[in-house]
Design an enzyme around this catalytic site. Structure first.
Site, PDB file in Angstrom:
ATOM      1  N   GLY A 203     -48.557 -43.357 -14.225  1.00  0.00           N
ATOM      2  CA  GLY A 203     -48.358 -43.874 -12.871  1.00  0.00           C
ATOM      3  C   GLY A 203     -48.705 -42.807 -11.852  1.00  0.00           C
ATOM      4  N   ALA A 204     -48.355 -43.081 -10.596  1.00  0.00           N
ATOM      5  CA  ALA A 204     -48.665 -42.119  -9.548  1.00  0.00           C
ATOM      6  C   ALA A 204     -47.825 -40.858  -9.697  1.00  0.00           C
ATOM      7  CB  ALA A 204     -48.427 -42.737  -8.180  1.00  0.00           C
ATOM      8  N   GLU A 205     -46.565 -41.007 -10.138  1.00  0.00           N
ATOM      9  CA  GLU A 205     -45.749 -39.798 -10.224  1.00  0.00           C
ATOM     10  C   GLU A 205     -45.190 -39.516 -11.605  1.00  0.00           C
ATOM     11  OE1 GLU A 205     -42.305 -39.764  -7.763  1.00  0.00           O
ATOM     12  OE2 GLU A 205     -41.740 -41.822  -8.192  1.00  0.00           O
ATOM     13  N   ALA A 206     -45.294 -40.475 -12.514  1.00  0.00           N
ATOM     14  CA  ALA A 206     -44.694 -40.246 -13.827  1.00  0.00           C
ATOM     15  C   ALA A 206     -45.591 -40.721 -14.955  1.00  0.00           C
ATOM     16  CB  ALA A 206     -43.349 -40.964 -13.907  1.00  0.00           C
TER      17      ALA A 206
ATOM     18  N   ASP B  61     -39.398 -48.973  -2.574  1.00  0.00           N
ATOM     19  CA  ASP B  61     -40.781 -48.991  -3.077  1.00  0.00           C
ATOM     20  C   ASP B  61     -41.085 -50.346  -3.704  1.00  0.00           C
ATOM     21  OD1 ASP B  61     -43.298 -48.169  -3.730  1.00  0.00           O
ATOM     22  OD2 ASP B  61     -42.683 -46.824  -5.347  1.00  0.00           O
TER      23      ASP B  61
ATOM     24  N   ILE C   9     -48.011 -44.965 -22.547  1.00  0.00           N
ATOM     25  CA  ILE C   9     -48.032 -46.380 -22.160  1.00  0.00           C
ATOM     26  C   ILE C   9     -48.639 -46.538 -20.772  1.00  0.00           C
ATOM     27  CG2 ILE C   9     -46.591 -48.394 -21.638  1.00  0.00           C
ATOM     28  CD1 ILE C   9     -44.591 -47.382 -23.689  1.00  0.00           C
TER      29      ILE C   9
END
Lengths: 209, 332
Positions: free
Chosen positions: A8-11, A120, A5
């Site tokens: 992201g930056a970390e996941a 964040d 889906i």
């Protein structure tokens, strides 16, 4: 292969099912650039923090429900939020920027009143549901603190992202954010917003001379 | 052959006095510099640095013209670094630029030093719409261009990466800038000691790491191990916030600019990050990474051609001049 889906930056977020309910799996990816010991610590630490905090705030503000946590895989299975990121909604002419700002302000104030710092508050971490509610996601950098300074840092981050990415609608969104915040935080609002200014002036080369 | 406009750029924000001759096509004909060296264990002394600059200015400018085979009378634009930087140092460059502008009767163009780092990086690497990681002694910022300005999507909340490296270097008794020394020492260790990893949203904080690293030196840890751990932790933080900006902005290019762009390890980490996101990494060439006249000369041309100039009477320097306040009229 599960349907991806979002990366992201970390996941990486993939579609999944949890006992017959449509759900998502959020897995914090291994970062090759970080040494293994730093990487493992960060991924499991943030996953744990996120799961704990989501549980803690679920009755206060709109956040995704958690179904399952696997710390070894740095994975959380949670509710699939059907909606659009605030980041993408703010660029559309027809969106109600004032109302979006107000709702976000109210939510952040409710967290702050409970001494919870999101950590964040960027517009890609806020999803507008079909019914207009805004769901706050990504609590991996969250913390608890009573300090006004920490609340100020939280607001400054949101202000900064509005200035950088949504400069054309900054005034309307941020003014209404403050209104929404004030409706919950009442008298301490001005003090916290003056700390936001102080934090900005602490930024490098921010002082006018 | 030099056909288009020719610009001289003077750089003097901190330890470097530089002069460079560049034309409107982006050809760099010369880039000469002389760097003030602080005594071992101490940082830049503003008075001493500015004294160094005024002693060397004439020679550096003359050398830049000679190497470019350009005469004073052939110059079309005079640009200078107007900030941000150390006041006494900035004033040396500005004074020299004013004198040139008056004598030659050519337009005077103030340039933001940090914008200079970015624009020179884009010119030399052919990058058009990047996420920019600007890392130096004065800056640690993650930037993207959006509606008329280079906007900060993340930055340091306290020390810059260059300050962190230099302060540890000085504490251990080396002279600044200490980046190359630290990198060499780090390459001799594989023993990671835990340091605070402080990413706050899109921002980073290095002050806690500085304190911890100093304590490690105090308690007698091997300097190689400290340097190794310092680099691994701080650069990983920078890679993470750059990745955050890349993901948020949905861009596909990253460029590293500023003095710390000369670091091999930083480049390696950013390369790993970019590869996993199908993005392209560019790094400003090493000889143009640190402060130099070329960044001022090239940005001076861009700024002048989009309407920026200042009369000698009204010309100025600003010690504090954030790059995200500058109208960048030459970009869309």
């Amino acid at each position: 292969m599960a349907e991806i889906i979002n990366i992201g930056a970390e996941a990486t977020v993939t579609a999944t099912e949890w006992f017959g309910i449509s759900a998502i799996s959020k897995r914090r990816d291994v970062k090759k650039y970080r040494r293994q010991e730093i990487d493992e610590f960060i991924r499991s630490n943030r996953t744990l923090k996120e799961a704990n905090m989501l549980n803690r705030v679920r009755e206060k503000v709109d956040v995704p429900s958690i179904y399952f946590v696997d710390l070894r895989q740095s994975e959380i299975i949670m509710e699939n939020i059907d909606g659009t990121k605030v980041r993408d909604v703010l660029t559309k002419d027809e969106s109600d920027k004032a109302e979006i700002g107000r709702i976000i302000g109210e939510m952040v104030a409710i967290l702050h009143k409970n001494h919870i710092i999101h950590g964040d508050l960027t517009t890609s971490n806020m999803i507008i549901r079909k019914n207009g509610n805004i769901c706050l996601i990504d609590f991996g950098l969250s913390s608890t603190s009573k300090k006004l300074e920490d609340k100020g840092v939280d607001i400054r981050l949101f202000k900064g992202i509005l200035q950088s990415a949504h400069n054309d609608v900054f005034n309307v969104v941020f003014n209404n954010f403050k209104k929404g915040y004030k409706s919950v935080m009442k008298n301490s609002t001005e003090e916290i917003f003056s700390i936001v200014k102080k934090i900005e002036m602490r930024g490098r080369y921010a002082r006018v001379d | 052959m030099k056909t288009g406009q020719i610009c001289i750029g003077l750089e003097s924000t901190a330890h470097t006095f530089g002069a460079s001759i560049v034309d409107a096509d982006g050809n760099i004909f010369s880039d000469v510099k002389d760097i003030y060296k602080a005594p071992k264990g101490s940082g830049i002394h503003p008075r001493e640095a500015s004294r160094h600059h005024s002693n060397i200015a004439n020679e550096v400018i003359q050398k830049a013209l000679d190497e470019a085979k350009v005469k004073y009378t052939e110059l079309d634009i005079v640009s200078y670094s107007a900030g941000p930087g150390i006041g006494p140092c900035l004033r040396v460059g500005a004074t020299a630029a004013r004198a040139l502008s008056l004598k030659l009767n050519k337009p005077l163009v103030p340039v933001n030093h940090a914008i200079g780092h970015i624009e020179l990086g884009c010119l030399l690497t052919g990058t058009t719409d990047p996420v920019n990681l600007l890392v130096s002694g004065g800056h640690t910022m993650i930037l993207g261009f959006n509606s008329g300005k280079w906007r900060a999507f993340g930055e340091t909340l306290d020390l810059t990466i260059g300050q962190l490296i230099d302060q540890i270097g000085r504490y251990a008794g080396y002279s600044s800038p200490a980046g190359a020394t630290i990198e060499k020492l780090a390459s001799e260790s594989e023993n990671y000691l835990r340091l605070p990893y402080s990413v706050k949203g899109n921002d980073v904080s290095f002050s806690g790491m500085l304190t911890s690293a100093k304590k490690m030196i105090d308690r007698g840890e091997k300097i190689e191990d400290v340097c190794f751990s310092l680099q691994e932790t701080s650069y990983a933080m920078l890679a993470e916030v750059t990745e955050r900006a890349l993901s948020f902005l949905e861009k596909k290019e990253v460029i590293i600019t500023g003095g710390v762009a000369a670091s091999t390890r930083l480049k390696e980490m950013l390369e790993d990050m970019c590869n996993e996101r199908d993005s392209k990494l560019s790094v400003i060439p090493r000889n143009y990474a640190g402060d130099c006249g070329a960044q001022i000369a090239w940005t001076g041309i861009l700024a002048y051609n989009s309407g920026t100039k200042v009369s000698v009477d009204e010309s100025w320097v600003k010690q504090s001049w954030r790059l995200d306040r500058v109208d960048v009229k030459w970009r869309k």
